[in-house]
Design an enzyme around this catalytic site. Structure first.
Site: not given
Ligand code: PYC
Length: 340
Positions: A99, A249
Site C-alpha cells: 500500500c 493511490c
C-alpha cells in the site's frame, strides 16, 4: 472476539493505534495490542491474521471505530533484522500486498513516534522489502515493488457502458487501468465513477480476467487530465472494499507509470505527477528493471490521532458494523430473553 487487546485487568487493555492521512487517504497503524501473528515472514503473518484473527481487521476499520476507505497496518518487527519494521496492510474487504499511501503514512507514524529519523529505512511487507526515505521536509519517498504491465488492451463488455479497453498491471496490487470514463474525474462525480468502476470489476470477474497466477484484480483505475498544469495526470481508483482512494493511490500510480513507460509515453527517470480525486499529488519516477520498472514514489502524510481502542466483551458490536460483519451476538439473560 479472538483478538489481542480485548482482555486484561478489568478489560481495560486496548489496542493502541496511530492514525494518519496521506493526501486525504486514512491509515491506522496498530502499534500495540494486535493479534499474536509472530515475527516470521510477513506473508506468514498476513496468513495468520487472515486465517485466525480476521475479526480484528473488521473491528479495527469498520464502524464504530473506523471510517470508510481506512487502511489498517499491523506493525511488527522486520523480517530481516537489518531492516526497520514489518507491516501487513489490509482494508475493510481484504489484505493488500502493498500500500503506497499506507507506507507513507506508516513512515510518518514512525517519525511521530521517534522510531525513524530523516534518512533511509526499509519496511518489510508480504510482497517484499520496501526501501523508504524520510525527507527533511517530512515527505516520504518509497521505492515500491517491481511494477509491470501484464496484459495490454484487454477488451471488456461492461453492461450499461458497452465495450471498453484497459490494461492489466501490477504495482504491488493488481489494477485494471482504463483511460475513458462516464464523467470527469472530479469529486462531484464520485457516485458515477464508483458505479462505472464496480461494473468494470464485475465484468472482469465474469470474464475470468485476472492478474498473473489467477490473482483477482481488485483495483480499477481511471485516468484523466490533471486539474493543475504542473501535474501530468489525475486518477480515480476503486479499492477492494468498494470505495475509492482519496489519494492518488501509490500502487495505482506505480501501475500507471509501468504502463506509460511500456508504451513509450514516459521516459525512465522523468517525473510523473499524479493527482488524486481530492487534488493531492504523488510524484513517481521509473527506475529500470529487467522486467518492468521500480517506481520511486514521493508523497506526504500527517498524523491525525493516537488512541487506545477498547473492545468490551459485553459490547454486541465489538467486532464492528459493516463490510459483511456478522450480526451482533447479544448477551442472553438466564431466561433466554435478550438483554436491552
Ligand atoms: O496507496 O497503494 C495505495 C493504496 C491501495 C489501496 C488504497 N491505497
Amino acid at each position: 472476539m479472538a483478538t489481542a487487546g480485548s482482555s486484561g485487568p478489568a478489560g481495560r487493555r486496548g489496542v493502541r493505534v496511530v492514525d494518519s492521512h496521506t493526501e486525504g487517504e486514512p491509515t491506522r497503524v496498530v502499534i500495540e495490542g494486535g493479534p499474536p501473528v509472530g515475527d516470521g515472514p510477513l506473508a506468514a503473518r498476513r496468513d495468520a491474521l487472515r486465517d485466525r484473527y480476521d475479526e480484528f481487521r473488521r473491528a479495527l476499520l469498520d464502524e464504530p471505530r473506523g471510517v470508510e476507505a481506512m487502511v489498517g497496518a499491523l506493525l511488527g518487527p522486520p523480517e530481516d533484522p537489518t531492516h526497520t519494521a514489518g507491516v501487513v496492510f489490509f482494508d475493510r474487504a481484504r489484505y493488500l500486498g502493498m500500500c503506497g499511501h499506507g507506507t507513507i503514512g506508516l513512515v510518518a507514524t514512525l517519525a511521530y513516534l521517534g522510531r525513524v529519523r530523516p534518512g533511509p529505512a526499509t519496511i518489510d511487507t508480504p510482497v517484499g522489502p520496501v526501501p523508504v526515505e524520510l525527507r527533511p521536509d517530512g515527505s516520504v519517498t518509497v521505492w515500491n515493488v517491481p511494477s509491470y504491465r501484464s496484459r495490454t488492451r484487454v477488451r471488456l463488455d461492461v453492461p450499461g457502458y458497452g465495450p471498453i479497453e484497459g490494461d492489466v498491471a501490477w504495482g504491488g496490487n493488481w489494477f485494471f487501468l482504463v483511460d475513458t470514463g462516464p464523467a470527469d474525474l472530479r469529486l462531484r462525480n464520485v457516485d458515477t465513477l464508483l458505479a462505472y468502476c464496480r461494473a468494470i470489476r464485475s465484468a472482469l470477474v465474469r470474464d475470468g480476467v485476472t492478474g498473473e497466477a489467477g490473482e483477482p484484480i481488485d483495483h480499477v483505475e481511471l485516468s484523466g487530465p490533471p486539474e493543475r498544469p504542473e501535474n501530468h495526470g489525475r486518477s480515480f481508483v476503486l479499492t477492494p472494499d468498494g470505495t475509492y482512494d482519496r489519494s492518488p493511490c501509490g500502487t495505482g500510480t506505480s501501475a500507471k507509470v509501468a504502463c506509460l513507460v511500456a508504451d513509450g509515453r514516459l521516459a525512465l527517470g522523468a517525473p510523473w505527477r499524479q493527482e488524486g480525486i481530492l487534488g493531492g499529488v504523488f510524484e513517481a519516477v521509473a527506475e529500470p528493471l529487467p522486467r518492468g520498472i521500480r517506481p520511486r514514489l514521493t508523497g506526504t502524510a500527517f498524523v491525525t490521532g493516537e488512541s487506545n481502542l477498547i473492545f468490551q466483551e459485553r459490547d454486541p458490536f465489538r467486532a464492528g458494523v459493516g463490510s459483511g460483519a456478522p450480526s451482533p451476538k447479544r448477551p442472553r439473560t438466564s431466561g433466554g430473553r435478550r438483554k436491552r
